[in-house]
Design an enzyme around this catalytic site. Sequence first.
Site, short mmCIF file in Angstrom:
data_model
loop_
_atom_site.label_atom_id
_atom_site.label_comp_id
_atom_site.label_asym_id
_atom_site.label_seq_id
_atom_site.Cartn_x
_atom_site.Cartn_y
_atom_site.Cartn_z
CE1 TYR A 25 7.02 6.08 -2.91
CE2 TYR A 25 7.88 4.01 -3.74
CZ TYR A 25 7.05 5.10 -3.89
OH TYR A 25 6.25 5.22 -5.00
CE LYS A 48 8.67 9.19 -4.48
NZ LYS A 48 7.28 8.66 -4.35
#
Length: 298
Positions: A136, A164
Site C-alpha cells: 500500500y 496499490k
Amino acid sequence: MPPRLTGLSAFPITPASPEGTVDAPTLRRLVARLAAAPVDSIGLLGSTGTYAYLARQERLRALEAAVEEVAGRVPILVGVGALRTDEAIALARDANAAGASAGLLAAVSYTPLTEDEVFDHFVAVAEGSGLPLCIYDNPGTTHFRFTPALVGRLSRVPGIVALKSPSPAPSEAAAHLDTLRRAVPDGFPLGYSVDWHAAEALIAGGDAWYGVAAGLFPDSCAEIVAAARSGRADEARRLNGRLEPLWALFREFSSLRVIYAAAEALGLCATAPPRPIQPLSVETRRRVVATLREIGLA
C-alpha cells in the site's frame, strides 16, 4: 492460493460511534451492496475505512462482520498497517484467522523510514502472519513513497502479491506503469488509487482500481473499469468525465469527508468520521447532495 487482485476493488467507510465502536450491522449492509454489485474485491479498513483510528479489537470485529456477510462471494482485502512491526503482524494474523483474502500493508511511520526498514517490515509481516499482502503506497498519509526498486524487491518476497499505488497525472500514467512493470515479475498485479486519475491508469494497462467512490457507487465505477479493460478508451474517459463534479468535491474537501456525506445523503448510514476529522458543513453537504443528483447518483 493467494487472490489475484485485479479489476475493481471497492473501499467502504467503517461506520463507528464517536468512541470508536464499529457499527457492525451497518457495515454489513454496506459490504452486502458491494458483494451484490458485484465488485472484484472489497477493500475493508483502508484509509477510507479509517483503520488508523480503530483499536485492534474493533478492526477484528469489522472484519468478522464483513467476512460473515460476504460468505466467500468476494475476496476481502483488509488494512493491517500499524506503526510497530509486531502490531502489524498481530493484525495480519487476526485477519488471516478471520478469513481475509489478503492484507493491505502501508509503511505507517512517525519517524521517517528507510527503504531497508520498510523492506524488513514487510518481510516480517508476510513471514509472521501467512497472510498474502498487497503493498500500500500512500505517501499522502505515511510520508513514505515506494520507489520502483523497492517495489521490485518486495514483489519477489513470498506472500507479497500486489501493489496499490497512487495514480499519477494522466500524462504520466503510461510511463509510470511501464517503469513499475520493468521492476516486477511478469503477472504481478499493479493497481491504482486516486479516483480522479484512475481511468487513465487503467487505460494505460493498470490491473486494478482501488476506489473510494466504488465503496458507494460500484456500478458507475465498474462501467469505467469494463470500458478501459476492453480497449474502449474514449468510453472510459466519457464515463469518467461524467463523474468529474464528484472528483472536484473529492479534491476540494478530501474523498473521505465527501464519501461520509454521500453515504448519509443516500440514506445508507448517518455516521461521522473519527475525531479530530470533522464532518462537512451543512452548506457543503448540500453541495454534495446536489452534485450526486446532478450526475445521477442520488
